[in-house]
Design a protein around this motif. Structure first.
Motif, PDB file in Angstrom:
ATOM      1  N   ILE A 105       0.704  -1.032  -0.228  1.00  0.00           N
ATOM      2  CA  ILE A 105      -0.004   0.054  -0.101  1.00  0.00           C
ATOM      3  C   ILE A 105       0.986   1.142  -0.166  1.00  0.00           C
ATOM      4  N   PRO A 106       0.936   2.044  -0.935  1.00  0.00           N
ATOM      5  CA  PRO A 106       1.489   3.250  -1.183  1.00  0.00           C
ATOM      6  C   PRO A 106       1.463   4.129   0.168  1.00  0.00           C
ATOM      7  N   VAL A 107       2.632   4.550   0.611  1.00  0.00           N
ATOM      8  CA  VAL A 107       2.617   5.429   1.756  1.00  0.00           C
ATOM      9  C   VAL A 107       2.130   6.971   1.410  1.00  0.00           C
ATOM     10  N   GLU A 108       2.258   7.259   0.423  1.00  0.00           N
ATOM     11  CA  GLU A 108       1.782   8.464  -0.140  1.00  0.00           C
ATOM     12  C   GLU A 108       0.204   8.640   0.157  1.00  0.00           C
ATOM     13  N   LEU A 158      -2.839  12.597   5.681  1.00  0.00           N
ATOM     14  CA  LEU A 158      -2.289  13.568   6.877  1.00  0.00           C
ATOM     15  C   LEU A 158      -2.171  14.989   6.262  1.00  0.00           C
ATOM     16  N   VAL A 159      -1.906  15.205   5.427  1.00  0.00           N
ATOM     17  CA  VAL A 159      -2.072  16.703   4.912  1.00  0.00           C
ATOM     18  C   VAL A 159      -3.162  17.297   4.934  1.00  0.00           C
ATOM     19  N   ASP A 160      -4.395  16.437   4.803  1.00  0.00           N
ATOM     20  CA  ASP A 160      -5.777  16.688   4.530  1.00  0.00           C
ATOM     21  C   ASP A 160      -6.232  17.027   6.054  1.00  0.00           C
ATOM     22  N   GLY A 161      -5.485  16.641   6.995  1.00  0.00           N
ATOM     23  CA  GLY A 161      -6.244  17.032   8.413  1.00  0.00           C
ATOM     24  C   GLY A 161      -6.313  15.753   9.095  1.00  0.00           C
ATOM     25  N   CYS A 162      -6.169  14.483   8.692  1.00  0.00           N
ATOM     26  CA  CYS A 162      -6.418  13.372   9.243  1.00  0.00           C
ATOM     27  C   CYS A 162      -5.340  13.048  10.326  1.00  0.00           C
ATOM     28  N   ARG A 184      -2.913  10.112  12.368  1.00  0.00           N
ATOM     29  CA  ARG A 184      -2.491   8.954  12.026  1.00  0.00           C
ATOM     30  C   ARG A 184      -3.529   7.536  12.119  1.00  0.00           C
ATOM     31  N   ALA A 185      -4.135   7.765  13.335  1.00  0.00           N
ATOM     32  CA  ALA A 185      -5.188   6.673  13.430  1.00  0.00           C
ATOM     33  C   ALA A 185      -6.480   6.842  12.439  1.00  0.00           C
ATOM     34  N   GLY A 186      -6.763   8.159  12.080  1.00  0.00           N
ATOM     35  CA  GLY A 186      -7.774   8.440  11.155  1.00  0.00           C
ATOM     36  C   GLY A 186      -7.343   7.947   9.546  1.00  0.00           C
ATOM     37  N   ALA A 187      -6.134   8.023   9.330  1.00  0.00           N
ATOM     38  CA  ALA A 187      -5.677   7.663   8.121  1.00  0.00           C
ATOM     39  C   ALA A 187      -5.406   6.242   8.015  1.00  0.00           C
ATOM     40  N   PHE A 188      -5.237   5.495   9.013  1.00  0.00           N
ATOM     41  CA  PHE A 188      -5.184   4.132   9.071  1.00  0.00           C
ATOM     42  C   PHE A 188      -6.456   3.488   8.882  1.00  0.00           C
ATOM     43  N   ILE A 189      -7.443   4.102   9.612  1.00  0.00           N
ATOM     44  CA  ILE A 189      -8.873   3.486   9.807  1.00  0.00           C
ATOM     45  C   ILE A 189      -9.465   3.776   8.230  1.00  0.00           C
ATOM     46  N   ARG A 190      -9.246   5.005   7.821  1.00  0.00           N
ATOM     47  CA  ARG A 190     -10.018   5.284   6.497  1.00  0.00           C
ATOM     48  C   ARG A 190      -9.200   4.878   5.256  1.00  0.00           C
TER      49      ARG A 190
END
Length: 269
Positions: A158-161, A167-171, A173-179
């Motif tokens: 899964i691309p880290v980008e 994260l740049v959009d405001g998520c 770390r946990a939110g980016a992981f879940i979404r």
């Protein structure tokens, strides 16, 4: 020409292998319908008496419930722990990361019989024998390394980008992981969960050692006790075995696409 012959031989080998897998099951099914309890299945009549005895005249229903509870909770605990561990191993760089991963894998290769006595002694000391908790903990620990390695291969693909953009959009770390990560990790979670479920459903040595009490037995252990001092009840063993195959078979049938996609996707980076 050579390619055509190779393909033909491949089909022949697959057909023979499939036949070798199906014939024992067919013999087992015929034996389960034999009311005479003969291992040769020589009776000309067929009856569902063995199935009725297993389902309604024994504790097999309780064994199925025990196995289902242990298997489902083990899958949940294993996937939760392995998912978090695999994410840390895939996304974070820290000293000893690879050594820790290899150490986990080596530890999982230890034969069950080698650690069975210490496990039993420790479970007895803390009064956890014949409980769901001890089975779930031991099964989770046993399946965690392999599941962690499998999920890590998915996470590496899964691309880290994608997470960085979230994260740049405001998520968080946990939110980016879940979404972002979890939806793409779903095929791997289904494949790993099915593997863990089938392992728990079929496990015998750990189950008979840590949960031998009659009302706490798992399916595999319950089938074993049809071997009595008065003889072997072959028909009931066969009927119980056929019934015990049904839940994993149904799960595999429903999730086979996800399983194949998950295993193949995890192998390609």
């Amino acid at each position: 020409m050579f390619r055509d012959k190779a393909s033909l031989w491949m089909y022949v080998i697959v057909a023979l292998a499939s036949l070798g897998a199906v014939l024992p099951l067919a013999w087992l099914f015929l034996l389960s319908l034999d009311p005479t309890q003969g291992v040769a299945g020589s009776s000309a009549s067929f009856s569902l008496r063995n199935y009725a005895a297993v389902l309604f005249e024994s504790l097999m229903g309780q064994y199925f419930l025990n196995t289902t509870i242990v298997a489902v909770l083990t899958v949940i605990c294993t996937l939760t722990s392995a998912c978090l561990g695999a994410y840390a191993a895939s996304r974070f760089r820290f000293r000893g990361r690879e050594a820790a991963m290899v150490g986990l894998l080596i530890a999982s290769m230890t034969p069950v019989i080698a650690v069975l006595v210490p496990l039993y002694a420790y479970a007895a000391k803390i009064q956890m024998l014949n409980t769901y908790q001890v089975l779930i903990i031991v099964f989770t620990a046993w399946q965690l390394p392999g599941t962690l390695w499998l999920l890590r291969s998915f996470l590496d693909a899964i691309p880290v980008e994608l997470e960085e953009a979230a994260l740049v959009d405001g998520c968080s770390r946990a939110g980016a992981f879940i979404r972002i990560v979890l939806p793409q990790l779903l095929p791997g979670l289904i494949a790993a969960g099915l593997i863990v479920f089938v392992y728990v459903w079929n496990e015998f040595i750990i189950a008979v050692s840590l949960a031998a009490k009659q009302d706490m037995r798992l399916v595999s252990v319950g089938l074993y006790f049809y071997l009595s001092d008065f003889g072997i009840e072959w028909g009931k063993i066969a009927a119980g075995a056929i019934i015990s195959i049904v839940p994993p078979a149904i799960l595999f049938f429903l999730l086979q696409r996800h399983l194949i996609h998950g295993l193949s996707a995890g192998a390609v980076k």
